[in-house]
Write a protein that holds these residues in place. Structure first.
Motif, PDB file in Angstrom:
ATOM      1  N   ALA A 150       0.846  -1.197   0.000  1.00 47.01           N
ATOM      2  CA  ALA A 150       0.000   0.000   0.000  1.00 47.01           C
ATOM      3  C   ALA A 150       0.880   1.244   0.000  1.00 47.01           C
ATOM      4  CB  ALA A 150      -0.934   0.002   1.202  1.00 47.01           C
ATOM      5  N   SER A 151       0.264   2.352  -0.355  1.00 43.27           N
ATOM      6  CA  SER A 151       0.976   3.638  -0.388  1.00 43.27           C
ATOM      7  C   SER A 151       0.098   4.700   0.261  1.00 43.27           C
ATOM      8  CB  SER A 151       1.297   4.016  -1.848  1.00 43.27           C
ATOM      9  OG  SER A 151       1.970   5.261  -1.906  1.00 43.27           O
ATOM     10  N   HIS A 152       0.743   5.648   0.930  1.00 44.60           N
ATOM     11  CA  HIS A 152      -0.012   6.714   1.596  1.00 44.60           C
ATOM     12  C   HIS A 152       0.806   8.005   1.572  1.00 44.60           C
ATOM     13  CE1 HIS A 152      -2.887   8.606   4.253  1.00 44.60           C
ATOM     14  NE2 HIS A 152      -1.908   8.965   5.092  1.00 44.60           N
ATOM     15  N   THR A 153       0.111   9.111   1.299  1.00 44.57           N
ATOM     16  CA  THR A 153       0.754  10.434   1.279  1.00 44.57           C
ATOM     17  C   THR A 153       0.276  11.205   2.504  1.00 44.57           C
ATOM     18  OG1 THR A 153       0.892  10.440  -1.137  1.00 44.57           O
ATOM     19  CG2 THR A 153       1.068  12.563  -0.002  1.00 44.57           C
ATOM     20  N   TYR A 154       1.203  11.644   3.319  1.00 42.84           N
ATOM     21  CA  TYR A 154       0.880  12.394   4.527  1.00 42.84           C
ATOM     22  C   TYR A 154       0.722  13.875   4.211  1.00 42.84           C
ATOM     23  CZ  TYR A 154       1.870   8.176   7.167  1.00 42.84           C
ATOM     24  OH  TYR A 154       1.836   6.907   7.669  1.00 42.84           O
ATOM     25  N   GLY A 155       0.026  14.575   5.080  1.00 44.49           N
ATOM     26  CA  GLY A 155      -0.216  15.995   4.860  1.00 44.49           C
ATOM     27  C   GLY A 155       0.955  16.878   5.288  1.00 44.49           C
ATOM     28  N   GLN A 156       1.784  16.357   6.162  1.00 47.95           N
ATOM     29  CA  GLN A 156       2.938  17.141   6.623  1.00 47.95           C
ATOM     30  C   GLN A 156       3.966  16.169   7.199  1.00 47.95           C
ATOM     31  OE1 GLN A 156       1.230  19.775   9.541  1.00 47.95           O
ATOM     32  NE2 GLN A 156       1.130  18.186  11.135  1.00 47.95           N
ATOM     33  N   THR A 157       5.158  16.680   7.338  1.00 48.80           N
ATOM     34  CA  THR A 157       6.212  15.854   7.897  1.00 48.80           C
ATOM     35  C   THR A 157       5.911  15.572   9.370  1.00 48.80           C
ATOM     36  OG1 THR A 157       7.510  17.798   8.439  1.00 48.80           O
ATOM     37  CG2 THR A 157       7.927  16.788   6.303  1.00 48.80           C
TER      38      THR A 157
END
Length: 285
Positions: A204-211
């Protein structure tokens, strides 16, 4: 999560129940009673045999408190049938002897008639049958041994062990759960630790909103166990020729590995197999 083991259903066969009853002859009034056991005598021998076959009749009486005298004779006066006494008083035992010497193959019948001297009691008739079989006939094979017990069910698979490797580029992270130990049909669920929607799949892959630092959780769920098979339904058909009966349970509903057992309700070994045959010692139900 813990895996649930498969459940296996056990099977059993239908029992054939065969019984026989012996009647009493009762005069009037009921206190005058005389009886004989067994109600019939059946035996067999091979042609050419000179071995006498023994039997016995138990004559009993109840009521009145006095012994009841009787006489006995052979209705057909067969030479092959011998009785130890033609008169006596109940209770008593009459010995019989069935002599197959010089008799060709066939079925021979006579009747022992017991006549109470009490006019208030009925006569008793005991059929006697001697079957002479052809000495050249091959005897039926012994019944097959019982089948071995079914193998034990396989052990349940081990519980899954979740494991994954992450790799991130910027705010996007890729997760690979291929190193997990689980069944091929297990399902994989992901939570990203940032209060967003969960993910699924072995990778799976996920993009976070901030570090930041996030606690990512992989949950591996084993597949549900299959439903148990339906219980067996025993059913059979029978066909009889003289004293030999054949039984066929092919119409039963059961798993292919089910075993079939038969009981004949006589002092003989039980039978096994989807089809079976049994020869009874006497006519009856």
């Amino acid at each position: 999560m813990r895996m649930r083991p498969r459940t296996l259903a056990s099977v059993s066969g239908l029992a054939l129940v065969i019984g026989c009853s012996v009647g009493k002859l009762v005069d009037s009034p009921p206190i005058k009673v005389i009886g004989v056991t067994p109600a019939w005598v059946v035996d067999s021998a091979r042609a050419g045999s000179a071995t006498t076959l023994p039997a016995a009749l138990m004559i009993s009486s109840t009521g009145g408190g006095q012994p009841r005298t009787w006489t006995a004779h052979r209705a057909a006066n067969a030479d092959w049938l011998w009785i130890s006494a033609d008169t006596g008083s109940a209770p008593d035992t009459v010995e019989l002897a069935l002599d197959p010497t010089y008799l060709p193959p066939g079925i021979y019948r006579d009747t022992i008639v017991i006549v109470p001297n009490d006019p208030g009691a009925a006569q008793l008739r005991v059929p006697v049958q001697l079957r002479i079989t052809d000495s050249t006939t091959t005897p039926p094979p012994p019944p097959p041994p019982p089948p071995p017990p079914p193998p034990p069910p396989p052990p349940p698979p081990p519980p899954p062990v979740a494991n994954f490797a992450p790799s991130c580029s910027g705010l996007t992270c890729n997760f690979d759960g291929s190193s997990s130990t689980a069944q091929p049909t297990a399902t994989y669920g992901w939570t990203w630790g940032d209060a967003t929607s969960s993910g699924s799949g072995k990778t799976a892959s996920h993009t976070y909103g901030q570090t930041g630092t996030y606690n990512v959780t992989l949950t591996v769920t084993p597949p549900p166990p299959p439903p148990p098979p339906p219980p067996p339904v025993a059913n059979f058909t029978s066909s009889c020729t003289a004293l030999t009966c054949n039984f066929d349970a092919s119409s039963s509903t059961a798993q292919p590995t089910a075993t079939y057992g038969w009981t004949w309700e006589v002092a003989r070994a039980s039978g096994w197999g989807k089809a079976a045959s049994h020869t009874y010692g006497a006519a009856g139900t």
